[in-house]
Design an enzyme around this catalytic site. Structure first.
Site, PDB file in Angstrom:
ATOM      1  N   GLY A  31       5.537 -47.112   7.805  1.00 60.39           N
ATOM      2  CA  GLY A  31       6.959 -47.433   7.731  1.00 60.39           C
ATOM      3  C   GLY A  31       7.262 -48.424   6.623  1.00 60.39           C
ATOM      4  O   GLY A  31       6.440 -48.686   5.749  1.00 60.39           O
ATOM      5  N   HIS A  37       6.158 -44.012  -1.212  1.00 62.84           N
ATOM      6  CA  HIS A  37       6.132 -43.120  -0.042  1.00 62.84           C
ATOM      7  C   HIS A  37       7.010 -41.882  -0.278  1.00 62.84           C
ATOM      8  O   HIS A  37       6.626 -40.761   0.064  1.00 62.84           O
ATOM      9  CB  HIS A  37       6.672 -43.847   1.201  1.00 62.84           C
ATOM     10  N   GLN A 148      -2.405 -42.733  -4.820  1.00 61.93           N
ATOM     11  CA  GLN A 148      -3.582 -43.224  -5.542  1.00 61.93           C
ATOM     12  C   GLN A 148      -3.660 -44.747  -5.545  1.00 61.93           C
ATOM     13  O   GLN A 148      -4.725 -45.306  -5.762  1.00 61.93           O
ATOM     14  CB  GLN A 148      -3.593 -42.697  -6.981  1.00 61.93           C
ATOM     15  N   VAL A 176       3.179 -44.400  -8.229  1.00 65.63           N
ATOM     16  CA  VAL A 176       4.532 -44.531  -8.788  1.00 65.63           C
ATOM     17  C   VAL A 176       4.707 -45.953  -9.291  1.00 65.63           C
ATOM     18  O   VAL A 176       4.332 -46.910  -8.613  1.00 65.63           O
ATOM     19  CB  VAL A 176       5.593 -44.215  -7.712  1.00 65.63           C
TER      20      VAL A 176
END
Lengths: 286, 286
Positions: A31, A37, A148, A176
């Site tokens: 979460g 995510h 990653q 990212v």
């Protein structure tokens, strides 16, 4: 989008999705979602007809000195973010649903958990391997997506899936980054302006390693020194570890001759940040 | 009947059986089959359209002092016996097929493995839990059948299946006995005529415990003494352990008040024999 709190409910949902011939993509999370995510969920959506995510702050992967109770939560925001990228169902169980009274089974991945974050967080990967085994058995995904940024976690899970014949594909999604190169993390909000600037040294040091390898540097200790020196030049940064291991085995290595993982953990102020890069492969993801 | 040596082959076979709508019953074995194994296969055949057995002498469940290389083998005989009870396929992999180079993942069931045979064979149940997890993931059975003679093994596997959400049913099949009550075992052939007669003391002592409980005896220590005294009265028998625990939790217990497992290991000559009985339940299997 559905939100299920019980194992029975999510399994009934998965059964009907599968009966309808849809491929199941799965993204396990704790979460407090961020762009990293969401990228995993977008990848899942591209590859699979049904995308399920889990939101579960797993107590067994926190050490006794780590503050489980402090882990940030914002379910309403998470639900909105997941819906915005087309997630079909969220599995959000209680601790009692996942670890009922009398629970006593654990999954251990040896060797590759004994390095990097496994050293500074004993028992952490046992908790990760155990909860991911449970989630895989509950959701029975065709593909599961991991970032990653936690490269060691991805390696542990890939090893476990292969060793225990779990019969699903583990997909590693490239890290990212912010526009300036900083890897996305929930913890980046703890950085003040100066620290935020200093944190660029993680990605910068990895890029220096990459350039050195591309220029023909074969000596791992020289590459290691280059990364350490780059970070040491930043006064606000304190090194937790800088390690270079063979990839994906995570064995010690002294000369370039195949893929290596350059992994680092750096403390800036009170905030521990991690980043990594895989070098020595043709199609480099970072 | 098919015999498959590779994971890919057995999985292809299982996929087509499942596509044809057949329920999969599974009996894992280490081979050198006896009547007890055949009974498991008969049960599987009664409940499931397709019955698969595995024959694999699993190295990870043998201790360093236990002689894995001496474990008896007779594949031709095993194949004939399995065929005679209608088994559809045998999975008979090599050690390299099950544990390829770099293998490093293990499943641990805590607490209930720390008693009885878990004490005299450290690491044994870790090996059992690991190989059974792998076999379950490969075969994906609806039901798996295990004999009550290894009651602790059945409890460990039931606990693991529940804890890790494996989604299959573990069926415990009552112990098969010779006409005179001796539990079937490959090791019974090592007994000479006198020892064979002495070995009846295992079942006899369990029956005495059962009679005492049925007569209203509630004190576990008195039941325990009764079993010990019965075995001690047989000069050829040497007790390895006699233990009584709550069932199925395997916790220490001092008074009857629910099901208990009376478990014993007895050495006769060079041969270690085990037997057990579950007392304090309405429908008693032994």
């Amino acid at each position: 989008m559905y939100i299920f709190n019980t194992i029975q409910e999510i399994q009934d949902y998965i059964s009907s999705a599968r009966a309808a011939g849809r491929k199941i993509g799965f993204v396990p999370t704790m979460g407090y979602l961020h762009e990293g995510h969401l990228e995993l969920m977008r990848w899942a959506k591209q590859h699979c007809g049904t995308v399920v995510i889990s939101i579960f702050v797993n107590p067994t992967q926190f050490g006794p000195k780590e503050d489980l109770a402090q882990y940030p939560k914002d379910l309403d925001r998470d639900v909105q973010m997941a819906e915005s990228v087309g997630v079909d169902a969220i599995f959000h169980p209680s601790v009692a649903e996942m670890y009922p009274s009398g629970y006593c089974t654990y999954v251990d991945v040896e060797r590759i958990t004994e390095r990097l974050c496994g050293l500074s967080r004993p028992g952490h990967f046992r908790g990760v391997a155990t909860v991911v085994t449970k989630l895989f058995n509950i959701v029975k995904p065709d593909q599961a997506f991991f970032g990653q940024k936690d490269a060691q976690q991805v390696l542990v899970i890939k090893r476990m899936v292969a060793d225990l014949n779990m019969g699903l594909e583990v997909v590693m999604v490239p890290t990212v980054r912010e526009a300036d190169g900083l890897a996305m993390s929930s913890r980046n909000i703890y950085l003040n302006r100066e620290q935020r600037q200093a944190a660029l040294v993680l990605n910068k040091s990895l890029k220096k390693a990459k350039e050195a390898v591309e220029a023909g540097q074969m000596d791992i200790s020289i590459i290691h020194q280059l990364v350490v020196a780059t970070i040491a030049a930043e006064p606000l940064a304190e090194i937790d570890y800088v390690e270079i291991y063979s990839y994906p085995e995570l064995e010690p290595v002294i000369k370039m001759g195949g893929p290596v993982l350059v992994a680092l953990a750096v403390i800036i102020g009170q905030t521990r940040l991690i980043d990594n890069m895989i070098l020595g492969v043709e199609d480099q993801c970072s």
